[in-house]
Scaffold this motif. Structure first.
Motif, PDB file in Angstrom:
ATOM      1  N   VAL A 153      68.212 -51.942 -42.929  1.00 10.36           N
ATOM      2  CA  VAL A 153      68.033 -52.220 -41.617  1.00 10.36           C
ATOM      3  C   VAL A 153      68.516 -53.418 -41.051  1.00 10.36           C
ATOM      4  CG1 VAL A 153      66.171 -52.165 -39.809  1.00 10.36           C
ATOM      5  CG2 VAL A 153      66.100 -50.376 -41.573  1.00 10.36           C
ATOM      6  N   ASN A 154      69.364 -53.812 -40.093  1.00  9.46           N
ATOM      7  CA  ASN A 154      69.643 -54.977 -39.786  1.00  9.46           C
ATOM      8  C   ASN A 154      68.570 -55.490 -38.890  1.00  9.46           C
ATOM      9  OD1 ASN A 154      72.794 -55.022 -40.486  1.00  9.46           O
ATOM     10  ND2 ASN A 154      72.450 -53.144 -39.420  1.00  9.46           N
ATOM     11  N   VAL A 155      68.253 -56.754 -39.019  1.00  7.61           N
ATOM     12  CA  VAL A 155      67.317 -57.685 -38.141  1.00  7.61           C
ATOM     13  C   VAL A 155      67.903 -58.921 -37.885  1.00  7.61           C
ATOM     14  CG1 VAL A 155      65.039 -56.523 -39.037  1.00  7.61           C
ATOM     15  CG2 VAL A 155      65.880 -58.519 -40.094  1.00  7.61           C
TER      16      VAL A 155
ATOM     17  N   ILE B  50      71.847 -60.670 -47.433  1.00 12.15           N
ATOM     18  CA  ILE B  50      72.514 -61.701 -46.550  1.00 12.15           C
ATOM     19  C   ILE B  50      73.737 -60.628 -45.934  1.00 12.15           C
ATOM     20  CG2 ILE B  50      73.915 -63.658 -46.361  1.00 12.15           C
ATOM     21  CD1 ILE B  50      71.382 -64.424 -46.346  1.00 12.15           C
ATOM     22  N   ASP B  51      73.903 -60.439 -44.724  1.00 12.62           N
ATOM     23  CA  ASP B  51      74.958 -59.788 -44.180  1.00 12.62           C
ATOM     24  C   ASP B  51      76.116 -60.433 -43.728  1.00 12.62           C
ATOM     25  OD1 ASP B  51      75.968 -57.286 -42.959  1.00 12.62           O
ATOM     26  OD2 ASP B  51      74.586 -57.135 -41.406  1.00 12.62           O
ATOM     27  N   ASP B  52      77.157 -59.826 -43.667  1.00 13.33           N
ATOM     28  CA  ASP B  52      78.544 -60.837 -43.276  1.00 13.33           C
ATOM     29  C   ASP B  52      78.661 -62.037 -43.904  1.00 13.33           C
ATOM     30  OD1 ASP B  52      78.402 -58.545 -41.056  1.00 13.33           O
ATOM     31  OD2 ASP B  52      77.677 -60.207 -39.754  1.00 13.33           O
TER      32      ASP B  52
ATOM     33  N   ALA C 268      71.512 -46.053 -47.626  1.00 15.51           N
ATOM     34  CA  ALA C 268      72.213 -45.732 -46.096  1.00 15.51           C
ATOM     35  C   ALA C 268      71.721 -47.124 -45.522  1.00 15.51           C
ATOM     36  CB  ALA C 268      71.648 -44.700 -45.532  1.00 15.51           C
ATOM     37  N   GLU C 269      72.970 -47.491 -44.668  1.00 16.77           N
ATOM     38  CA  GLU C 269      72.485 -48.505 -43.559  1.00 16.77           C
ATOM     39  C   GLU C 269      72.312 -47.929 -42.145  1.00 16.77           C
ATOM     40  OE1 GLU C 269      75.661 -51.653 -43.090  1.00 16.77           O
ATOM     41  OE2 GLU C 269      74.309 -52.699 -41.315  1.00 16.77           O
ATOM     42  N   ALA C 270      71.458 -48.205 -41.564  1.00 10.40           N
ATOM     43  CA  ALA C 270      70.886 -47.735 -40.285  1.00 10.40           C
ATOM     44  C   ALA C 270      71.664 -48.548 -39.163  1.00 10.40           C
ATOM     45  CB  ALA C 270      69.618 -47.874 -39.775  1.00 10.40           C
TER      46      ALA C 270
ATOM     47  N   LEU D 262      66.080 -55.174 -45.887  1.00  8.53           N
ATOM     48  CA  LEU D 262      66.451 -55.956 -44.503  1.00  8.53           C
ATOM     49  C   LEU D 262      67.653 -56.590 -44.713  1.00  8.53           C
ATOM     50  CD1 LEU D 262      62.929 -57.105 -43.538  1.00  8.53           C
ATOM     51  CD2 LEU D 262      64.011 -54.937 -42.873  1.00  8.53           C
ATOM     52  N   GLU D 263      68.517 -56.670 -43.684  1.00 12.33           N
ATOM     53  CA  GLU D 263      69.820 -57.255 -43.701  1.00 12.33           C
ATOM     54  C   GLU D 263      69.919 -58.369 -42.801  1.00 12.33           C
ATOM     55  OE1 GLU D 263      73.396 -54.892 -43.361  1.00 12.33           O
ATOM     56  OE2 GLU D 263      72.733 -53.542 -44.868  1.00 12.33           O
ATOM     57  N   ILE D 264      69.885 -59.652 -43.217  1.00  8.19           N
ATOM     58  CA  ILE D 264      69.742 -60.734 -42.110  1.00  8.19           C
ATOM     59  C   ILE D 264      70.922 -61.375 -42.446  1.00  8.19           C
ATOM     60  CG2 ILE D 264      67.268 -60.804 -42.368  1.00  8.19           C
ATOM     61  CD1 ILE D 264      67.730 -63.164 -44.572  1.00  8.19           C
TER      62      ILE D 264
END
Ligand code: C2E
Ligand code: CA
Ligand code: CA
Length: 738
Positions: A577-579, A639-641, A518-520, A609-611
């Motif tokens: 979790v997005n950081v 790596i997000d986005d 899951a993504e928080a 960790l999503e960075i």
């Protein structure tokens, strides 16, 4: 500056008149108060020709208590009152005493009471209360007794006066010192010395101050008049030898050469020492003989003033510091404000302020070292100063920000940006530098501080857009800034009052269709029920740094939820979790993550960790090291986005990561355009090439999911599978879809 010794505070007294400075013009004034004329005559006879402590007596007469008081109101410097007790009334004398002490407030004057009969004597406590000096029956006051009584009264009067003078003098010295702190420069200071010294001695301010120069301290040719008052005014800035009065020139020269003060009967020349070689001398002359000044006071004055003189040098330096940036040699922020005020006052129209801020200065500074950073700032300063004429005022604000103010047509965004088209040559190496600009017009009515604030608002907007950006302030921008400020205030409050919450969006394995994690995602619901979109509050939290505190709450919270998922039987799930990059940059980030895992008892390989790609803009090496440390613990990095940031493929290759999250915008375009579909396929291929798994976000329908699987994409999340849900809904949802 100073060797600390004060052995030069030597006072040399010139030869004086043996009788003291003012024998004939000052006599002791004695007031005789009695309603009996005979007493006056007898006293006068008894005291005729008498001298006390080197001075004659001057007798003044009053015949009633009333008259005595009227007299004392006018007359100065009466030393002693010989006072009859019984006059117009039985207690007229005592009433007079009361008036002298309590109404006229004459506390130094000595009072000797005289009565006809012993029975008229006042009570002992009356004597003490009114400070009555002595009490005698008239018959007791024979010639000899009168003389000794008066002598002791006069002696104590003179001592009291001296104490008074010392106290006043000390007060003057203290206030003089305070004033000197505020003086601007040595000349004004020296002027002040004359005034203060004259007032200390009680004469008109007329005199000269001469100083040695730092170049030729011992050379009398170099002595110069730095202040002159009264009839010496014309001598200002002249050399000592040009002083036409030989006596004065000699006195000053002597004092400056020998480092000591000389006190004469009609003039005083004081030496003030600045350091072991330098000092200055003040010459004060008085038409009337200078009264016996307390040597001790003069010493205190000299030491104090000398200290002040040292401070003047310091203050001059500080004043310069207050206006000039020493590091790059440009005017500083204070000077800029003063300049803006000046221009506004002169009615300079169509002026603007342009703030120039170097992009990623902190990161470059870290990477290439502070010496490089300093050199770059100096080079910036030079270029800015050299490329504008004097109608443009160039200043350095704090850090890597510079300010230009001048006519609007000279300070257009494009023309300023063009100044940075060429690289800077530092240590023989070319360095390309980009800047962000914030420009604001100097409105007629606006206060300079407001103009500068507007320019700052514009600059912050420009920086938020990225590197090399320029923004000109407008009322709309100002309004938006105000809204952001109020949003930040609300967010801070919401965070403190625990009004932020977390929702969880399932992630699906595209091959097996199973839920893998899951993504928080953060939620902010206002008291009125309204949700504030994360796109609005997250950037503000990041810009303000509040995201760090929020993140410290968020990570352990999400991990606790994950623990409960595991305990509910979903033990294979991971939590993403997005950081933000600002969180990653916090020195204790690694420890914090470790502590959160330990505290919640979650295995590191269940944390992702999503960075974002923007972290590649930070110091790359530091970032790689941190990511390696996190991964060595088993934590996965996504790596997000992906595809929306600035980073090049080169960075991507170097970054130690596990997952690529294909940005929603590409996923959405997948269904609608051939080009969109090619991009997604390319990213999926790239992932395979780099040996990282790809995760697609924003999958809203079955066909998109199918295409992604065909492209070799590994996982997906999106409304097609599930919306983000709170913990309870998530568990319910899982039960239904297991
Ligand atoms: P993101 O990390 O890219 O998160 C995915 C966003 O897409 C989420 O928006 C999610 O609700 C939304 N989404 C998921 N599936 C779909 C779909 O099928 N269609 C559409 N249209 N949208 C979908 P959300 O929750 O509004 O978050 C927005 C952004 O806020 C996030 O983007 C992330 O950058 C940031 N954010 C959210 N929570 C946090 C957090 O805890 N920390 C940090 N640093 N950033 C966060
Ligand atoms: Ca995300
Ligand atoms: Ca995303």
């Amino acid at each position: 500056m100073d060797d600390g010794s004060d052995d030069d505070l030597v006072f040399i007294e010139e030869e004086r008149h043996p009788q003291g400075p003012s024998a004939q013009d000052s006599s002791w004034r004695v007031l005789i108060v009695d309603d009996d004329r005979d007493v006056h005559e007898a006293t006068e006879f008894a005291l005729s020709g008498v001298e006390i402590l080197g001075r004659k007596l001057e007798l003044i007469h009053a015949f009633s208590g009333k008259e005595a008081i009227a007299l004392l109101e006018r007359e100065q410097d009466v030393a002693v009152v010989l006072l009859d007790v019984v006059m117009e009334s039985d207690d007229a004398g005592l009433k007079t005493v009361e008036a002298i002490r309590q109404e006229l407030m004459l506390l130094n004057i000595r009072i000797i009471l005289r009565t006809g009969q012993p029975g008229q004597a006042p009570e002992a406590d009356t004597i003490a209360r009114y400070d009555i000096n002595d009490y005698k029956t008239k018959s007791e006051l024979t010639h000899a007794r009168l003389f000794t009584t008066l002598t002791s009264a006069i002696r104590s009067y003179s001592q009291l006066k001296c104490l008074d003078a010392s106290r006043l003098g000390l007060e003057k010295i203290v206030s003089a010192s305070n004033q000197f702190i505020a003086e601007k420069g040595l000349n004004a200071f020296a002027d002040g010395v004359i005034t203060q010294l004259a007032s200390l001695i009680g004469i008109a301010p007329e005199g000269l101050v001469c100083a040695t120069s730092s170049e030729g301290a011992g050379d009398p040719e170099q002595y110069r008049v730095i202040a002159a008052a009264g009839r010496y005014q014309h001598l200002i800035q002249h050399r000592l030898e040009e002083i036409d009065n030989v006596h004065i020139a000699r006195s000053l020269n002597q004092v400056l050469r020998n480092h000591y003060s000389v006190v004469g009967s009609r003039d005083i020349t004081l030496f003030f020492r600045k350091n072991s070689t330098e000092g200055f001398a003040a010459y004060i002359e008085s038409a009337a003989p200078i009264r016996d000044v307390d040597q001790h006071l003069l010493e205190i004055f000299c030491t104090n003033i000398a200290l002040c003189a040292k401070n003047i040098d310091l203050v001059t330096e500080l004043r310069l510091d207050a206006l000039v940036d020493r590091q790059v040699g440009l005017p500083n922020r204070n000077a800029l404000i003063a300049e803006l005020d000046r221009r506004a006052h002169d009615g300079a129209t169509s002026n603007v302020v342009a703030l120039v801020d170097i992009d990623q200065f902190a990161a470059t500074n870290d990477m290439l070292g502070h010496a490089y950073g300093d050199a770059l700032l100096r080079a910036m300063a030079q270029r800015l100063r050299a490329l504008f004429d004097s109608s443009v005022f160039v200043a350095r604000l704090a850090g890597d920000a510079f300010a230009l103010t001048g006519p609007a047509h000279l300070l257009e965004a494009d023309s300023i940006q063009r100044l940075f088209a060429h690289p800077f040559l530092i240590d023989d190496i070319d360095h390309a530098v980009s800047v962000c600009l914030g420009i604001a017009a100097c409105a007629d009515s606006a206060d300079s501080q407001d103009t500068l604030n507007n320019a700052y608002v514009a600059l912050r907007r420009a920086k938020a857009l990225g590197i090399g950006q320029s923004i000109t302030f407008s009322p709309e921008i100002g309004e938006a800034a105000r809204q952001r400020t109020s949003l930040l205030r609300d967010l801070r409050q919401a965070f403190e009052q625990r009004e932020l919450s977390i929702v969880y969006q399932p992630q699906i394995d595209l091959q097996t269709g199973r839920i893998i994690g899951a993504e928080a995602l953060m939620r902010w619901q206002r008291r009125n029920g309204q949700f504030v979109p994360p796109e609005q509050f997250i950037p503000i939290a990041e810009q303000s740094g509040l995201i760090v505190s929020i993140g410290r709450w968020m990570l352990p919270e999400a991990l606790r939820t994950l623990k409960r998922f595991h305990q509910a039987g979903l033990d294979g799930l991971h939590m993403a979790v997005n950081v933000s990059s600002i969180q990653l940059r916090q020195p204790g980030f690694l420890d914090f993550v470790n502590a959160s895992l330990a505290e919640t008892d979650v295995a590191p390989n269940h944390l992702e960790l999503e960075i974002t790609e923007s972290i590649a803009l930070e110091s790359l090496e530091t970032m790689i090291a941190l990511l390696n440390q996190l991964r060595s613990r088993g934590i996965t990095i996504a790596i997000d986005d992906f595809g929306t940031g600035y980073s090049s493929l080169n960075y991507l290759e170097q970054l130690p990561i596990d997952h690529l999250k294909i940005d929603r915008s590409f996923v959405t375009s997948l269904a609608s355009s051939e080009r969109g579909s090619r991009i997604v396929r390319t990213i999926a291929l790239l992932g395979n090439e780099l040996d990282v798994r790809t995760v697609a976000e924003g999958v809203e329908n079955q066909s998109t999911g199918d295409r992604l699987r065909e492209f070799g994409c590994h996982a997906a999340q999106g409304y097609h599978y599930a919306h983000p849900m709170d913990e309870t809904s998530f568990l319910d949802w899982m039960k239904e879809h297991a």
